[in-house]
Design a protein around this motif. Structure first.
Motif, mmCIF file in Angstrom:
data_model
loop_
_atom_site.group_PDB
_atom_site.id
_atom_site.type_symbol
_atom_site.label_atom_id
_atom_site.label_comp_id
_atom_site.label_asym_id
_atom_site.label_seq_id
_atom_site.Cartn_x
_atom_site.Cartn_y
_atom_site.Cartn_z
ATOM 1 N N MET A 34 0.827 -1.201 0.000
ATOM 2 C CA MET A 34 0.000 0.000 0.000
ATOM 3 C C MET A 34 0.867 1.259 0.000
ATOM 4 O O MET A 34 0.641 2.214 -0.766
ATOM 5 N N GLU A 35 1.861 1.254 0.866
ATOM 6 C CA GLU A 35 2.735 2.419 0.944
ATOM 7 C C GLU A 35 3.532 2.601 -0.351
ATOM 8 O O GLU A 35 3.716 3.734 -0.823
ATOM 9 N N ARG A 36 4.009 1.516 -0.933
ATOM 10 C CA ARG A 36 4.802 1.607 -2.167
ATOM 11 C C ARG A 36 3.947 2.109 -3.327
ATOM 12 O O ARG A 36 4.436 2.861 -4.185
ATOM 13 N N TRP A 37 2.699 1.728 -3.368
ATOM 14 C CA TRP A 37 1.824 2.144 -4.459
ATOM 15 C C TRP A 37 1.191 3.524 -4.218
ATOM 16 O O TRP A 37 0.469 4.021 -5.093
ATOM 17 N N GLY A 38 1.448 4.102 -3.073
ATOM 18 C CA GLY A 38 0.974 5.460 -2.805
ATOM 19 C C GLY A 38 -0.350 5.542 -2.084
ATOM 20 O O GLY A 38 -1.050 6.562 -2.184
ATOM 21 N N TYR A 39 -0.708 4.499 -1.326
ATOM 22 C CA TYR A 39 -1.981 4.482 -0.609
ATOM 23 C C TYR A 39 -1.755 4.647 0.888
ATOM 24 O O TYR A 39 -0.684 4.315 1.420
ATOM 25 N N THR A 40 -2.808 5.118 1.539
ATOM 26 C CA THR A 40 -2.820 5.230 2.992
ATOM 27 C C THR A 40 -3.898 4.298 3.532
ATOM 28 O O THR A 40 -5.048 4.311 3.053
ATOM 29 N N TYR A 41 -3.517 3.514 4.526
ATOM 30 C CA TYR A 41 -4.481 2.580 5.130
ATOM 31 C C TYR A 41 -5.543 3.376 5.872
ATOM 32 O O TYR A 41 -5.245 4.227 6.713
ATOM 33 N N VAL A 42 -6.838 3.083 5.565
ATOM 34 C CA VAL A 42 -7.926 3.822 6.179
ATOM 35 C C VAL A 42 -8.912 2.912 6.909
ATOM 36 O O VAL A 42 -9.621 3.389 7.818
ATOM 37 N N ASP A 43 -8.993 1.651 6.548
ATOM 38 C CA ASP A 43 -9.991 0.781 7.181
ATOM 39 C C ASP A 43 -9.712 -0.670 6.806
ATOM 40 O O ASP A 43 -8.814 -0.966 6.004
ATOM 41 N N ASP A 44 -10.496 -1.560 7.419
ATOM 42 C CA ASP A 44 -10.438 -2.973 7.030
ATOM 43 C C ASP A 44 -11.827 -3.583 7.205
ATOM 44 O O ASP A 44 -12.627 -3.113 8.004
ATOM 45 N N ILE A 45 -12.077 -4.624 6.454
ATOM 46 C CA ILE A 45 -13.368 -5.309 6.456
ATOM 47 C C ILE A 45 -13.124 -6.771 6.803
ATOM 48 O O ILE A 45 -12.214 -7.416 6.254
ATOM 49 N N THR A 46 -13.933 -7.280 7.720
ATOM 50 C CA THR A 46 -13.825 -8.672 8.137
ATOM 51 C C THR A 46 -15.016 -9.448 7.598
ATOM 52 O O THR A 46 -16.177 -9.066 7.832
ATOM 53 N N TRP A 47 -14.695 -10.514 6.900
ATOM 54 C CA TRP A 47 -15.749 -11.401 6.387
ATOM 55 C C TRP A 47 -15.799 -12.643 7.264
ATOM 56 O O TRP A 47 -14.871 -13.445 7.285
ATOM 57 N N VAL A 48 -16.891 -12.805 8.007
ATOM 58 C CA VAL A 48 -17.113 -13.985 8.837
ATOM 59 C C VAL A 48 -17.841 -15.010 7.977
ATOM 60 O O VAL A 48 -18.979 -14.783 7.547
ATOM 61 N N LYS A 49 -17.191 -16.143 7.736
ATOM 62 C CA LYS A 49 -17.749 -17.152 6.848
ATOM 63 C C LYS A 49 -18.803 -17.987 7.577
ATOM 64 O O LYS A 49 -18.620 -18.369 8.736
ATOM 65 N N GLN A 50 -19.860 -18.292 6.860
ATOM 66 C CA GLN A 50 -20.947 -19.070 7.418
ATOM 67 C C GLN A 50 -21.282 -20.242 6.501
ATOM 68 O O GLN A 50 -20.989 -20.224 5.300
ATOM 69 N N THR A 51 -21.899 -21.255 7.101
ATOM 70 C CA THR A 51 -22.386 -22.390 6.330
ATOM 71 C C THR A 51 -23.792 -22.099 5.826
ATOM 72 O O THR A 51 -24.359 -21.038 6.113
ATOM 73 N N VAL A 52 -24.371 -23.055 5.101
ATOM 74 C CA VAL A 52 -25.739 -22.871 4.614
ATOM 75 C C VAL A 52 -26.728 -22.822 5.766
ATOM 76 O O VAL A 52 -27.833 -22.289 5.623
ATOM 77 N N ASN A 53 -26.329 -23.362 6.929
ATOM 78 C CA ASN A 53 -27.187 -23.330 8.116
ATOM 79 C C ASN A 53 -26.911 -22.126 8.996
ATOM 80 O O ASN A 53 -27.327 -22.086 10.158
ATOM 81 N N ARG A 54 -26.160 -21.171 8.447
ATOM 82 C CA ARG A 54 -25.837 -19.917 9.151
ATOM 83 C C ARG A 54 -24.960 -20.146 10.364
ATOM 84 O O ARG A 54 -24.923 -19.328 11.288
#
Length: 355
Positions: free
Chosen positions: A249-269
């Protein structure tokens, strides 16, 4: 011809045979006992070679029914030539190179060899049946070991229909003409799911990886700065590549601003736990970086940084992420790198070698 040979040759039971045997002895099996038949007294052989029997003896043999002899006696004849070896066998007349696939028992004269060949064929058929059963069991076990990701990955390509307004580009990202693409359009949002090189020699613990991994230096060479002057980048990252993702990110010229967490679930939730080196993994993380000014129509305080979504195909990301991006930057210009066919979406440019 010696006296013993003449006596054995003239045994009365030999009259039942169609042809005179060339033998030196005749053995009889009668009532469970094996014995050498006592030769009767016979006259000297005449010029014809058979000699003359007594009248009483001939009448006695003629009056005896042959069916009674066959019923009462079981004759086993063991013939040998006194000049030959006792170990001579009819195996000499049996071909040594027998084709088991085209085996015909009538071609083999030795009873013992014939039975052995039959037994060998039966055993070979049993072995073939067992090998087939083992193969079927292995296929069944592999089918049970497959998770929902792999099962969805193997679906027929003909059943898949790409979205009408998507822009898929099947290409190797390492030698793709990024300059031409950058000259045509600058993107507001870039999503990247790099095939990170895993940390250990066996990190998946039995889970097959269906894509080629790339070393960090290859991912660094992708000219991301040419594709975007102002906007956001979303990078999916694995546990041992957090530091490297921040470095990119730093090398490409970006600044870290946030992150997203994906909690994986089964078909039964329920929580869909996966393999991990120390702990079982049930989530993935996407880092968010920003470069330059906000893109046009950018919104703030939208969506959520946690996504609860069902785990689907291998490396298939949740649709909620794309919906979140389209809510953050409506009517934007979107690019996904290392994309797959199951992530194609209307109004998105998707580049990858597995489309």
């Amino acid at each position: 011809m010696d006296q013993k040979l003449r006596r054995s040759y003239e045994h009365p039971y030999l009259s039942l045979l169609p042809h005179p045997p060339k033998c030196a002895r005749v053995l009889f099996f009668f009532g469970g006992s094996l014995f050498l038949s006592p030769p009767p007294q016979t006259p000297e052989l005449g010029a014809g070679g058979r000699g003359e029997r007594g009248a009483g003896e001939g009448e006695q043999l003629a009056s005896r029914p042959k069916t009674q002899d066959k019923t009462r006696f079981r004759l086993f004849f063991f013939f040998f030539n006194p000049t030959d070896s006792m170990t001579a066998s009819s195996r000499e007349n049996t071909p040594s190179n027998i084709d088991l696939d085209n085996f015909d028992e009538n071609d083999v004269t030795d009873l013992t060899l014939k039975s052995l060949l039959k037994r060998e064929i039966e055993l070979q058929l049993q072995i073939d049946a067992l090998q087939t059963e083992i193969s079927q069991l292995e296929e069944t076990v592999r089918g049970k070991d497959k998770g929902p990701e792999e099962e969805l990955q193997e679906q027929d390509l003909e059943e898949f229909e790409a979205p009408e307004w998507c822009v898929p580009i099947k290409a190797n990202v390492m030698n793709f003409d990024w300059d031409s693409l950058a000259a045509e359009v600058q993107f507001d949002v870039i999503v990247a799911d790099p095939p990170w090189q895993l940390a250990t020699h066996a990190p998946t613990r039995g889970v097959a990886i269906a894509y080629q991994q790339l070393p960090d230096i290859c991912i660094e060479e992708i000219p991301i700065p040419k594709l975007q002057k102002n906007g956001f980048i979303f990078i999916w990252v694995i546990n041992n590549k957090y530091a490297k993702a921040f470095e990119l990110m730093e090398r490409w010229g970006y600044t870290y601003v946030d992150d997203i967490t994906w909690v994986k679930q089964t078909v039964n939730r329920r929580m869909a736990k996966g393999h991990g080196y120390y702990l079982q993994h049930a989530k993935e993380t996407c880092l968010v970086g920003k470069k330059g000014e906000d893109p046009p129509n950018c919104r703030h305080s939208v969506g959520s940084d946690v996504i609860f979504s069902e785990r689907r195909g291998q490396s298939q990301k949740p649709e909620e992420l794309y919906e979140l991006i389209e809510e953050l930057v409506p009517d934007g210009k979107y690019l996904e790198i290392f994309g797959r066919k199951n992530n194609l979406r209307d109004y998105w440019v998707t580049i990858g070698n597995e489309l």
